[in-house]
Design a protein around this motif. Structure first.
Motif, short mmCIF file in Angstrom:
data_model
loop_
_atom_site.label_atom_id
_atom_site.label_comp_id
_atom_site.label_asym_id
_atom_site.label_seq_id
_atom_site.Cartn_x
_atom_site.Cartn_y
_atom_site.Cartn_z
N UNK A 1 1.36 -1.17 0.02
CA UNK A 1 0.29 -0.01 -0.32
C UNK A 1 0.83 1.39 -0.25
N UNK A 2 1.70 1.28 1.04
CA UNK A 2 2.58 2.71 0.96
C UNK A 2 3.35 2.79 -0.61
N UNK A 3 4.02 1.16 -0.89
CA UNK A 3 4.54 1.12 -2.56
C UNK A 3 3.50 1.88 -3.65
N UNK A 4 2.55 1.72 -3.45
CA UNK A 4 1.10 2.66 -4.01
C UNK A 4 0.62 3.88 -4.21
N UNK A 5 1.14 3.97 -2.68
CA UNK A 5 0.73 5.60 -1.95
C UNK A 5 1.94 6.90 -3.24
N UNK A 6 3.46 6.29 -3.10
CA UNK A 6 4.02 6.68 -3.57
C UNK A 6 3.94 6.79 -5.05
N UNK A 7 4.46 5.46 -5.75
CA UNK A 7 4.26 5.54 -7.11
C UNK A 7 3.02 6.62 -7.03
N UNK A 8 1.70 6.88 -6.59
CA UNK A 8 0.71 7.90 -6.98
C UNK A 8 0.95 9.10 -7.09
N UNK A 9 1.45 9.80 -6.00
CA UNK A 9 2.20 10.45 -5.84
C UNK A 9 2.97 11.33 -6.91
N UNK B 1 -8.22 24.55 -16.53
CA UNK B 1 -7.38 23.74 -15.59
C UNK B 1 -7.73 22.23 -15.81
N UNK B 2 -8.80 22.04 -15.38
CA UNK B 2 -8.96 20.37 -16.27
C UNK B 2 -7.81 20.02 -17.35
N UNK B 3 -8.38 20.86 -18.49
CA UNK B 3 -7.86 20.00 -19.32
C UNK B 3 -6.36 20.14 -19.71
N UNK B 4 -5.41 21.05 -18.68
CA UNK B 4 -4.19 21.55 -18.41
C UNK B 4 -3.53 20.28 -17.16
N UNK B 5 -4.51 19.46 -16.43
CA UNK B 5 -4.21 18.25 -15.21
C UNK B 5 -4.17 17.73 -16.28
N UNK B 6 -5.52 16.91 -16.99
CA UNK B 6 -5.42 15.61 -17.60
C UNK B 6 -4.50 15.65 -19.28
N UNK B 7 -4.16 17.18 -19.91
CA UNK B 7 -2.75 17.18 -20.69
C UNK B 7 -1.41 16.61 -19.80
N UNK B 8 -1.43 17.12 -18.40
CA UNK B 8 0.12 17.03 -17.84
C UNK B 8 0.14 15.37 -17.44
N UNK B 9 -1.02 15.06 -17.77
CA UNK B 9 -0.79 13.07 -16.80
C UNK B 9 -1.40 12.73 -16.02
N UNK B 10 -2.19 13.53 -15.44
CA UNK B 10 -2.82 13.22 -14.08
C UNK B 10 -3.57 12.36 -14.75
N UNK B 11 -3.03 11.25 -13.48
CA UNK B 11 -4.55 9.88 -13.22
C UNK B 11 -5.00 10.11 -11.97
N UNK B 12 -5.01 10.78 -10.74
CA UNK B 12 -5.86 10.70 -9.81
C UNK B 12 -6.13 12.68 -9.19
N UNK B 13 -7.11 12.18 -8.13
CA UNK B 13 -7.34 13.31 -7.85
C UNK B 13 -6.44 13.90 -7.07
N UNK B 14 -5.30 13.21 -6.61
CA UNK B 14 -4.14 13.92 -6.07
C UNK B 14 -3.60 14.68 -6.98
N UNK B 15 -3.51 15.08 -7.74
CA UNK B 15 -3.48 16.12 -8.72
C UNK B 15 -3.57 17.40 -8.23
N UNK B 16 -4.97 17.74 -7.74
CA UNK B 16 -5.92 18.67 -8.03
C UNK B 16 -5.35 19.04 -6.14
N UNK B 17 -5.09 18.29 -5.95
CA UNK B 17 -4.99 18.45 -4.23
C UNK B 17 -3.40 18.99 -4.27
N UNK B 18 -2.22 18.16 -5.06
CA UNK B 18 -1.48 19.11 -4.96
C UNK B 18 -1.14 20.63 -4.93
N UNK B 19 -1.64 20.60 -6.04
CA UNK B 19 -1.78 21.87 -6.70
C UNK B 19 -2.26 22.95 -5.58
N UNK B 20 -4.00 22.91 -5.22
CA UNK B 20 -3.85 22.86 -4.08
C UNK B 20 -3.33 23.94 -2.54
N UNK B 21 -1.88 22.65 -2.29
CA UNK B 21 -1.01 22.58 -1.69
C UNK B 21 -0.18 23.67 -2.18
#
Length: 521
Positions: A7-15, A311-331
């Motif tokens: 699970x930790x490897x999956x989270x790391x890969x997702x990040x 922003x959603x288009x830029x997210x998809x074009x940048x290769x996002x696979x998970x909503x973690x991408x949107x959270x990272x942008x906010x952080x």
């Protein structure tokens, strides 16, 4: 233990997969948040606050893996008008709270399914229109100006050479980086970030050399510089709750809720189509997430929020696979506003324009037009009309017009689909067989009426309803009148085959009519 490690490897890969895309969206969102706040007549930091909330809170609550929420250009006119009339941003924040509560209620009563009835051609037309708008609106920044101005005597555009060089260089870096298989493997270094770093270094070099190529200060990102927590308190504005007694604020809140909800649902529908895995978003949960986000944003002095397709288009074009991408942008927005605003203020708007122009091109690329052209006129015309209307008017009017055209095409298609034969086709036929569709509604009456009218005297017609589940009363009455009056007068023998027993009472048993029941009906 192995399960925990997996699970930790999956989270790391997702990040790792989504950090790069989150970084790209952050770079795109930063100037948009500031620009929308200024255009709305609101404090600059209010746009950043709504971007942070849209990323961290809505991103966490949403079930969409691609969409990104933040302040929307579509609400600028409403917000600016309300702030101007109220004369106070603090009072306006109450309208944002009301809008959030209404959205929360809409999500609870499951009003989010409305976009399921919007045709694909309209959604794609909306995306193409937004792509063209992105390109057009960013063109001034590519040449170092806020807007394109033509000289009345010489008919030329005032171009800043330094900004143009940075734009072209940024595009070359992004295109070259994305096409290089070796460079693309470096996931934590997205092409847009490389373009931003190079543009900052190049512009600083121009400044050090005292060159005329240095980009003007008004063509750089402008972010409030906070030197202490006290400055943050001064920048953040809280609602004046006395506004809840003002009827105008309630009307404004309801208006924002309706417009923001429609724009969100349209953006979500479009974002799902941009998702490489074609995952489906729970639109009711999205409305609830947006409601919570708007309540929190307004309580902290932020602008109203919607899901935003840019922003959603830029997210998809940048290769996002998970909503973690949107959270990272906010952080990242939060961290950078607090920690390195001075560095961000060195980013030329020209390089961000280059990122957005390439996003716009992908939304309105020629292959999309060819795709709908090959699908036929019933798909191509709603696509084109939606796209043009979005460009000329706005998103809601464009989608509304596209829907009207699509509905007209559906009505036209339904009128023909049940059955239609021309007089020429029936001229030499002594026996005609009409196989009715599975559902025959009042929309089909005109086509059936034309066909029955074209049947020649002294012939035989079989009207087959064996595979028909429903026939509208209007159509049954038409068939009855034809069989009992017109057919009798013109010596036409009528055979009614497969009609349900429920319909028998509408068909008189005359000598020239034979009724054959379908077995099992």
């Amino acid at each position: 233990m192995p399960q925990t490690l997996h699970q930790e490897n999956l989270k790391s890969s997702l990040f790792k997969q989504n950090f790069a895309s989150g970084l790209v969206v952050f770079l795109v969102a930063l100037p948009l948040c500031l620009g929308i706040a200024l255009a709305s007549g609101a404090p600059p930091l209010s746009g950043i606050i709504s971007g942070i909330i849209g990323g961290m809170i809505i991103g966490w609550l949403s079930t969409s893996h691609i969409s990104v929420a933040g302040p929307a250009a579509g609400l600028v006119a409403i917000v600016l008008g309300a702030i101007t009339q109220l004369g106070s941003f603090e009072l306006f924040l109450c309208a944002g709270i009301i809008a959030g509560v209404i959205q929360l209620i809409l999500g609870i009563i499951r009003a989010g399914s409305i976009t399921n009835y919007i045709p694909v051609a309209v959604i794609e037309g909306m995306l193409a229109g937004i792509g063209i708008l992105i390109i057009v609106k960013q063109l001034p920044y590519t040449i170092g100006t806020d807007k394109l101005v033509f000289d009345g005597t010489a008919s030329f555009i005032n171009i800043h050479l330094g900004a143009l060089i940075i734009t072209l260089l940024s595009m070359l870096i992004i295109l070259g980086w994305d096409r290089s298989t070796k460079l693309k493997k470096i996931k934590l270094l997205p092409s847009a970030l490389i373009a931003v770093i190079v543009s900052i270094l190049l512009n600083n070099l121009f400044i050090d050399l005292d060159s005329h190529l240095a980009v003007p200060e008004n063509q750089l990102v402008h972010l409030p510089v906070l030197s202490s927590w006290q400055d943050l308190k001064d920048f953040v504005i809280f609602p004046d709750f006395s506004g809840f007694t003002n009827p105008f604020i309630w009307v404004t809140g309801a208006t924002i809720a309706i417009v923001a909800s429609i724009e969100t649902l349209l953006s979500i529908e479009a974002a799902d189509r941009l998702d490489a895995k074609r995952r489906l978003t729970d639109s009711n949960q999205e409305l609830r997430a947006q409601g919570v986000g708007n309540i929190v944003s307004s309580l902290l002095g932020g602008l109203p929020i919607t899901a935003v397709i840019v922003r959603s288009s830029a997210n998809a074009n940048a290769g996002a696979t998970h909503k973690l991408s949107a959270i990272i942008h906010g952080v990242l927005l939060l961290i950078c506003v607090l920690a390195i605003p001075a560095l961000l203020n060195q980013i030329p708007l020209a390089t961000l324009a280059a990122v957005l122009i390439l996003v716009g091109y992908k939304l309105a690329r020629p292959s999309v037009f060819k795709h709908f052209w090959h699908k036929g006129i019933y798909q191509f015309i709603p696509f084109i009309i939606t796209m043009v209307a979005v460009v000329l008017f706005d998103l809601l009017k464009g989608v509304g017009l596209g829907l009207i055209i699509s509905i007209l095409f559906i009505l036209h298609g339904n009128m023909k689909r049940a059955y239609y034969l021309s007089r020429e086709e029936l001229a030499d036929a002594s026996q005609i067989r009409l196989n009715l569709a599975e559902e025959v509604s009042f929309l089909n009456k005109a086509a059936i009426k034309k066909t029955l009218k074209n049947i020649q005297p002294n012939s035989m017609v079989i009207i087959n309803a064996e595979h028909t589940a429903y026939i509208a009363y209007d159509v049954l009455e038409l068939i009855e009148d034809f069989a009992t009056i017109y057919a009798k007068e013109n010596n036409i023998r009528v055979v009614l085959k497969g009609f349900k027993s429920d319909y028998d009472s509408h068909i008189d048993q005359h000598s020239n009519i034979k009724v054959e029941h379908h077995r099992g009906i």
